[in-house]
Write an enzyme that holds these catalytic residues in place. Structure first.
Site, short mmCIF file in Angstrom:
data_model
loop_
_atom_site.label_atom_id
_atom_site.label_comp_id
_atom_site.label_asym_id
_atom_site.label_seq_id
_atom_site.Cartn_x
_atom_site.Cartn_y
_atom_site.Cartn_z
N HIS A 188 -59.78 -55.68 47.59
CA HIS A 188 -61.20 -55.92 47.43
C HIS A 188 -61.57 -57.33 47.90
O HIS A 188 -62.52 -57.53 48.65
CB HIS A 188 -61.57 -55.75 45.96
CG HIS A 188 -63.01 -55.46 45.76
ND1 HIS A 188 -63.52 -54.19 45.85
CD2 HIS A 188 -64.04 -56.28 45.48
CE1 HIS A 188 -64.82 -54.25 45.64
NE2 HIS A 188 -65.16 -55.49 45.40
N GLU A 189 -60.75 -58.29 47.47
CA GLU A 189 -61.03 -59.68 47.82
C GLU A 189 -60.82 -59.94 49.31
O GLU A 189 -61.39 -60.88 49.86
CB GLU A 189 -60.14 -60.62 46.99
CG GLU A 189 -60.50 -60.66 45.52
CD GLU A 189 -61.98 -60.99 45.31
OE1 GLU A 189 -62.49 -61.92 45.96
OE2 GLU A 189 -62.62 -60.30 44.50
N LEU A 190 -59.97 -59.12 49.94
CA LEU A 190 -59.72 -59.32 51.36
C LEU A 190 -60.90 -58.90 52.22
O LEU A 190 -61.05 -59.33 53.35
CB LEU A 190 -58.49 -58.50 51.79
CG LEU A 190 -57.13 -59.14 51.55
CD1 LEU A 190 -56.03 -58.17 51.90
CD2 LEU A 190 -56.99 -60.41 52.38
N ARG A 211 -51.87 -37.63 61.13
CA ARG A 211 -51.79 -38.91 61.84
C ARG A 211 -50.37 -39.43 61.80
O ARG A 211 -49.84 -39.96 62.77
CB ARG A 211 -52.76 -39.90 61.20
CG ARG A 211 -53.06 -41.09 62.09
CD ARG A 211 -54.23 -41.87 61.57
NE ARG A 211 -55.44 -41.06 61.55
CZ ARG A 211 -56.36 -41.13 60.59
NH1 ARG A 211 -56.19 -41.94 59.56
NH2 ARG A 211 -57.44 -40.39 60.66
N GLY A 229 -44.19 -49.28 59.03
CA GLY A 229 -43.70 -48.35 58.01
C GLY A 229 -44.63 -47.17 57.89
O GLY A 229 -45.47 -46.92 58.74
N LEU A 243 -49.41 -41.54 53.49
CA LEU A 243 -48.72 -40.45 52.83
C LEU A 243 -48.91 -40.50 51.32
O LEU A 243 -48.98 -39.46 50.65
CB LEU A 243 -47.22 -40.47 53.18
CG LEU A 243 -46.89 -40.12 54.62
CD1 LEU A 243 -45.39 -40.09 54.82
CD2 LEU A 243 -47.49 -38.78 55.02
#
Lengths: 455, 234
Positions: A234-236, A347, A406, A411
């Site tokens: 959220h902060e990002l 994807r 990764g 998933l």
């Protein structure tokens, strides 16, 4: 069970199998008779006296000289036989009986004779007191109220009741604790331990309270982990939003000088954006215990849409996504969530399938389940890592720096979404190397397919 | 020069965006909370409003609700990325377009221009003033919709979408074409804007009296406005 057996044995051992009264009772009877002799009781009085023992389990009889029983009862043949064989022995007074306050003159062995016969003179008439003291035999012994069968039945009922009580007191709460731990393992932390266990004051109650405390600790640890992921994501978002605008400004002012570098930065910012969005989706899904909105959905339509979208993306790297087998089927769920689950799985498959290969998708129906299979032609995943694929940010090989990175969060989101639809995902390796994802969902059976279904 | 009201509580973001948009030839005013945003929006001084959902005092959705019926300035809603619910609610409230935030400023400018073109186009009088398809009549000059002589209340964007769909009544229109014709911009990946507008129109118009679907979804392609007379004859 051991408890049950022991208590049964104890009860069986406690009773003796003698038909007659105990020696002390016999002595008491004799004393009564003695008293009546002294008072010159007549035949009527004796009969009345005898009548009060009529309903006893132990039969006592008094017969007159002619062999008639005072209460006209049938006297056992053995007793009459014994009486005949025994020479009539008139009593001289009452000295053979004990005097009041004195110990009985007859000893225990005499009182316990199998066929007890005692001549009594009342009002100058000779009577015989007869008591059947023989041990019970055979069926009579077995079915006598205090015989073996009777005792066993009583023992079973009594010890059964005790065992039931003990079980309900000890074993049932343990079973309940066990089901509570299953609930905790399944992710239900609050109110997992039943109130009746918490309220107990014994060791089981202590255990229940400890369990509850442990569940709370696990829950808070899990929640703080999820909250951290959510808060960080959220902060990002705000700095990322500013970064993107600043990047736009840089584009405006670069005059094409550093365009490739700026494009590269833009790509990475876009990736960060996606990651943040996915983390937040996952955090929201983790907070959900069940679907907020459930509607009948045509899964086939959703799958076709996801396949077409994925195919469009896959064509950029010369891959294809094909729907090999389709079937009309209905599930109960949230179409947006189901679509995003399928998109993430597709994807991922496109990401790992080599250039110039195709990802194959199929949908099959069984009686009450739908199985969607997605298979790529990549390298697969080591067997021991198959279950970990659905953990956020899982990497098959820690050291590997694959171009694709990764498995990210896609998933994990898919797994959580399918789980919310009461389904499950299994990953396995196919024989020719690729990874196969099987999504199993419950089929909504009662819903006629012709009816309008929201896509 | 177009005047834009930018409502977002991130002051620094507003400053950067103002700088960017000024360079793109827009005149930008900023509001940092919902109340100020509403006050400024109600002056009717703006060609377009960019509204963030998360704002102190009044959130974006409340501002949108209070604006409705008072000013018809087109609104682009900025929704938090990864919050699908906000996005859906925002469109249900009648925003003209949405953009997930953080967003690429180039995308924002493209959306702004498309929306402005749409508004201008709708202001020009049409040659053909009325169009009737089955029990539905739309007036292109008055921008009203009559369903069996009952007026249906559509937002400006919804009207454009319906108009585009009716232009091809009885045939399948793909989503790219529909987005291009009604929203005047290109369809982007994972862009479900057009689906949201159509679901709203569908709700407002309802099915045909016999229960048949008025607007059908053609899987993976687009939508079709079903003309009942044609279906019966065919």
């Amino acid at each position: 069970m051991a408890l049950f057996g022991a208590s049964s044995a104890l009860l069986v051992a406690h009773f003796k199998t003698v038909q007659g009264p105990k020696p002390l009772q016999t002595a008491r009877l004799l004393r009564h008779l003695q008293g009546m002799m002294r008072r010159n009781a007549d035949r009527e009085l004796i009969s009345d006296w005898l009548r009060q023992y009529q309903d006893d389990v132990f039969k006592i009889y008094i017969v007159d000289e002619k062999g008639d029983e005072l209460l006209q009862r049938v006297v056992p043949e053995a007793l009459l036989q014994a009486l005949k064989e025994k020479p009539p022995m008139p009593l001289r007074g009452f000295s053979r009986f004990s005097r009041p306050g004195m110990p009985p003159l007859m000893d225990r062995a005499e009182l316990e004779q199998p066929l007890f016969i005692k001549p009594v003179v009342l009002n100058g008439e000779l009577f015989h007191l007869l008591i059947d003291n023989r041990r019970l035999r055979g069926l009579a012994r077995l079915f006598h109220p205090f015989g073996i069968a009777g005792r066993i039945v009583i023992a079973f009922i009594l010890s059964g009741a005790i065992c039931f009580f003990l079980a309900s007191y000890l074993i049932i709460p343990i079973k309940k604790l066990q089901s509570a731990t299953h609930r905790i393992a399944g992710g239900q932390f609050s109110d997992s331990i039943q109130a009746e266990i918490i309220a107990r004051k014994d060791e089981i109650g202590d255990l229940g309270r400890d369990f509850e405390y442990m569940a709370k600790r696990i829950e808070s640890a899990l929640l703080s982990q999820q909250r951290l992921l959510r808060d960080v994501s959220h902060e990002l978002r705000s700095p990322l939003a500013r970064l993107q605008i600043a990047l736009g400004l840089a584009h405006q002012r670069s005059n094409g000088l550093i365009e490739p570098e700026l494009d590269r930065i833009e790509l990475e910012v876009e990736r960060l954006n996606d990651l943040v969005a996915q983390s937040l989706s996952l955090a929201r899904l983790n907070n959900q215990i069940q679907l907020a909105e459930k509607k009948p959905l045509n899964l086939n339509e959703i799958l076709i849409q996801a396949v077409l979208d994925a195919d469009y993306e896959a064509q950029e790297k010369q891959c294809r996504v094909v729907l090999a087998e389709s079937a009309q089927c209905t599930i109960l769920g949230d179409s947006t969530l189901m679509l995003s689950a399928l998109e993430n799985l597709l994807r991922n498959a496109v990401n790992y399938t080599p250039v110039d290969t195709q990802v194959e998708v199929s949908i099959e129906l069984s009686d009450d389940e739908i199985v969607v299979t997605i298979s790529d032609q990549g390298d697969g995943v080591p067997e021991e890592s198959l279950d970990d694929l659905f953990k956020p940010f899982f990497r098959v090989d820690e050291a590997r720096t694959h171009l694709n990175g990764g498995y990210g969060i896609g998933l994990a989101i898919a797994e959580r979404a399918v789980h919310l639809h009461q389904g499950r995902i299994q990953a396995s390796n196919s024989e020719n190397g690729g990874l196969i994802m099987r999504i199993v969902l419950p089929l909504l059976i009662d819903f006629p397919l012709g009816q309008a279904v929201e896509k | 020069m177009y005047r834009i009201l930018l409502a977002d509580d991130d002051v620094e973001l507003c400053r950067l965006l103002t700088e960017y948009l000024t360079a793109e030839n827009f005149d930008v005013d900023s509001a940092y909370d919902g109340e100020t945003a509403l006050e400024q929006a109600l002056t009717g001084n703006y060609h377009i409003i960019v509204l963030d959902i998360m704002m102190p005092r009044l959130n974006g959705l409340e501002v949108l609700k209070k604006m409705q019926g008072k000013v018809d300035t087109p609104v682009i809603m900025l929704t938090a990325r990864g919050d699908d619910i906000d996005r859906i609610v925002g469109l249900e409230m009648g925003a003209d377009d949405y953009l997930p935030k953080p967003c690429n400023p180039r995308e924002l400018v493209a959306r702004l221009r498309a929306l402005l073109r749409r508004v201008e186009k709708s202001l020009k009088p049409e040659k053909e003033s009325k169009k009737a398809v089955g029990d539905l009549t739309i007036s292109l000059t008055e921008r009203t919709v009559l369903l069996e002589r009952q007026s249906v209340n559509l937002t400006s964007t919804e009207f454009n979408v319906l108009q585009a769909l009716l232009n091809h009544a009885g045939e399948v229109v793909d989503k790219q074409k529909l987005t291009q014709e009604s929203l005047l911009r290109k369809l982007t990946p994972h862009d479900r804007s057009i689906d949201m507008h159509l679901s709203r129109i569908r709700k407002k118009l309802g099915n045909y009296p016999d229960g048949g679907q008025r607007i059908k979804t053609i899987r993976g392609i687009g939508y079709i406005y079903v003309v009942q007379g044609l279906a019966a004859e065919g």
